[in-house]
Design a protein around this motif. Sequence first.
Motif, PDB file in Angstrom:
ATOM      1  N   ARG A  57       0.854  -1.182   0.000  1.00 28.58           N
ATOM      2  CA  ARG A  57       0.000   0.000   0.000  1.00 28.58           C
ATOM      3  C   ARG A  57       0.887   1.227   0.000  1.00 28.58           C
ATOM      4  O   ARG A  57       1.690   1.439   0.913  1.00 28.58           O
ATOM      5  N   LEU A  58       0.737   2.017  -1.048  1.00 30.63           N
ATOM      6  CA  LEU A  58       1.459   3.279  -1.140  1.00 30.63           C
ATOM      7  C   LEU A  58       0.622   4.390  -0.528  1.00 30.63           C
ATOM      8  O   LEU A  58      -0.606   4.378  -0.634  1.00 30.63           O
ATOM      9  N   SER A  59       1.320   5.333   0.077  1.00 32.40           N
ATOM     10  CA  SER A  59       0.658   6.495   0.655  1.00 32.40           C
ATOM     11  C   SER A  59       1.238   7.762   0.052  1.00 32.40           C
ATOM     12  O   SER A  59       2.426   7.817  -0.271  1.00 32.40           O
ATOM     13  N   CYS A  60       0.400   8.768  -0.078  1.00 35.58           N
ATOM     14  CA  CYS A  60       0.816  10.074  -0.568  1.00 35.58           C
ATOM     15  C   CYS A  60       0.296  11.106   0.426  1.00 35.58           C
ATOM     16  O   CYS A  60      -0.921  11.254   0.589  1.00 35.58           O
ATOM     17  N   ALA A  61       1.224  11.778   1.082  1.00 34.10           N
ATOM     18  CA  ALA A  61       0.853  12.788   2.073  1.00 34.10           C
ATOM     19  C   ALA A  61       0.989  14.173   1.456  1.00 34.10           C
ATOM     20  O   ALA A  61       2.055  14.515   0.941  1.00 34.10           O
ATOM     21  N   ALA A  62      -0.076  14.943   1.535  1.00 33.77           N
ATOM     22  CA  ALA A  62      -0.067  16.305   1.005  1.00 33.77           C
ATOM     23  C   ALA A  62       0.067  17.303   2.145  1.00 33.77           C
ATOM     24  O   ALA A  62      -0.501  17.121   3.227  1.00 33.77           O
ATOM     25  N   SER A  63       0.829  18.350   1.891  1.00 30.07           N
ATOM     26  CA  SER A  63       0.975  19.423   2.883  1.00 30.07           C
ATOM     27  C   SER A  63       1.055  20.757   2.151  1.00 30.07           C
ATOM     28  O   SER A  63       1.178  20.805   0.930  1.00 30.07           O
ATOM     29  N   GLY A  64       0.999  21.822   2.916  1.00 28.43           N
ATOM     30  CA  GLY A  64       0.995  23.145   2.310  1.00 28.43           C
ATOM     31  C   GLY A  64      -0.426  23.597   2.029  1.00 28.43           C
ATOM     32  O   GLY A  64      -1.322  23.367   2.830  1.00 28.43           O
ATOM     33  N   ARG A  65      -0.662  24.186   0.857  1.00 25.96           N
ATOM     34  CA  ARG A  65      -1.981  24.685   0.488  1.00 25.96           C
ATOM     35  C   ARG A  65      -2.849  23.543  -0.053  1.00 25.96           C
ATOM     36  O   ARG A  65      -3.227  23.496  -1.220  1.00 25.96           O
ATOM     37  N   THR A  66      -3.181  22.636   0.836  1.00 31.21           N
ATOM     38  CA  THR A  66      -3.934  21.448   0.413  1.00 31.21           C
ATOM     39  C   THR A  66      -5.337  21.789  -0.068  1.00 31.21           C
ATOM     40  O   THR A  66      -5.954  20.992  -0.775  1.00 31.21           O
ATOM     41  N   SER A  67      -5.829  22.950   0.295  1.00 32.68           N
ATOM     42  CA  SER A  67      -7.157  23.361  -0.171  1.00 32.68           C
ATOM     43  C   SER A  67      -7.178  23.610  -1.666  1.00 32.68           C
ATOM     44  O   SER A  67      -8.244  23.694  -2.286  1.00 32.68           O
ATOM     45  N   SER A  68      -6.005  23.734  -2.282  1.00 33.10           N
ATOM     46  CA  SER A  68      -5.927  23.981  -3.714  1.00 33.10           C
ATOM     47  C   SER A  68      -5.785  22.708  -4.531  1.00 33.10           C
ATOM     48  O   SER A  68      -5.617  22.749  -5.746  1.00 33.10           O
ATOM     49  N   ILE A  69      -5.849  21.550  -3.868  1.00 33.20           N
ATOM     50  CA  ILE A  69      -5.712  20.264  -4.553  1.00 33.20           C
ATOM     51  C   ILE A  69      -7.075  19.760  -4.994  1.00 33.20           C
ATOM     52  O   ILE A  69      -8.047  19.837  -4.239  1.00 33.20           O
ATOM     53  N   ASN A  70      -7.139  19.212  -6.189  1.00 32.76           N
ATOM     54  CA  ASN A  70      -8.375  18.622  -6.672  1.00 32.76           C
ATOM     55  C   ASN A  70      -8.133  17.127  -6.916  1.00 32.76           C
ATOM     56  O   ASN A  70      -7.867  16.384  -5.982  1.00 32.76           O
ATOM     57  N   ASP A  71      -8.178  16.691  -8.160  1.00 32.54           N
ATOM     58  CA  ASP A  71      -7.928  15.277  -8.447  1.00 32.54           C
ATOM     59  C   ASP A  71      -6.485  14.908  -8.086  1.00 32.54           C
ATOM     60  O   ASP A  71      -5.566  15.720  -8.213  1.00 32.54           O
ATOM     61  N   VAL A  72      -6.303  13.664  -7.665  1.00 33.30           N
ATOM     62  CA  VAL A  72      -4.968  13.136  -7.378  1.00 33.30           C
ATOM     63  C   VAL A  72      -4.791  11.833  -8.147  1.00 33.30           C
ATOM     64  O   VAL A  72      -5.746  11.049  -8.290  1.00 33.30           O
ATOM     65  N   ALA A  73      -3.594  11.622  -8.640  1.00 29.72           N
ATOM     66  CA  ALA A  73      -3.335  10.421  -9.435  1.00 29.72           C
ATOM     67  C   ALA A  73      -2.020   9.777  -9.040  1.00 29.72           C
ATOM     68  O   ALA A  73      -1.159  10.421  -8.423  1.00 29.72           O
ATOM     69  N   TRP A  74      -1.891   8.533  -9.392  1.00 34.71           N
ATOM     70  CA  TRP A  74      -0.628   7.810  -9.300  1.00 34.71           C
ATOM     71  C   TRP A  74      -0.140   7.520 -10.718  1.00 34.71           C
ATOM     72  O   TRP A  74      -0.920   7.094 -11.575  1.00 34.71           O
ATOM     73  N   PHE A  75       1.143   7.749 -10.919  1.00 32.98           N
ATOM     74  CA  PHE A  75       1.810   7.410 -12.170  1.00 32.98           C
ATOM     75  C   PHE A  75       2.979   6.491 -11.812  1.00 32.98           C
ATOM     76  O   PHE A  75       3.408   6.427 -10.665  1.00 32.98           O
ATOM     77  N   ARG A  76       3.510   5.809 -12.807  1.00 33.28           N
ATOM     78  CA  ARG A  76       4.704   5.011 -12.580  1.00 33.28           C
ATOM     79  C   ARG A  76       5.633   5.109 -13.759  1.00 33.28           C
ATOM     80  O   ARG A  76       5.199   5.379 -14.893  1.00 33.28           O
TER      81      ARG A  76
END
Length: 119
Positions: A19-38
């Motif tokens: 299980r991969l995790s992605c932690a967001a910080s900073g201006r997180t209110s400006s984030i919309n869709d999130v994706a994983w790429f490889r």
Amino acid sequence: QVQLVESGGGLVQAGGSLRLSCAASGRTSSINDVAWFRQTPGKERRFVASISGSGGGTYYADSVKSRFTISRDNAKNMVYLQMNSLNPEDTAVYYCAAKGLTNLGYPYWGQGTQVTVSS
């Protein structure tokens, strides 16, 4: 500004799970869709899965459909990628990326986490 930090990569045998995790910080209110790429050496970065801002919409590459599950916890500013039935072809550096409020392109990227699947 937004910072994304991936974790959870590692070495796993074929058939195993991570299980991969992605932690967001900073201006997180400006984030919309999130994706994983490889990405593998010498190849282009490829889309794996994405999730809408509300978490209600998910999309997967055909190669991972039914094996991977993307989810998010907006209260914790976290996005996850549950990877099951891994095979050596899943070996890659996995990147988390986020769209801004315009939802055009992915301006925010993490540094990547290595996933290695042994046969």
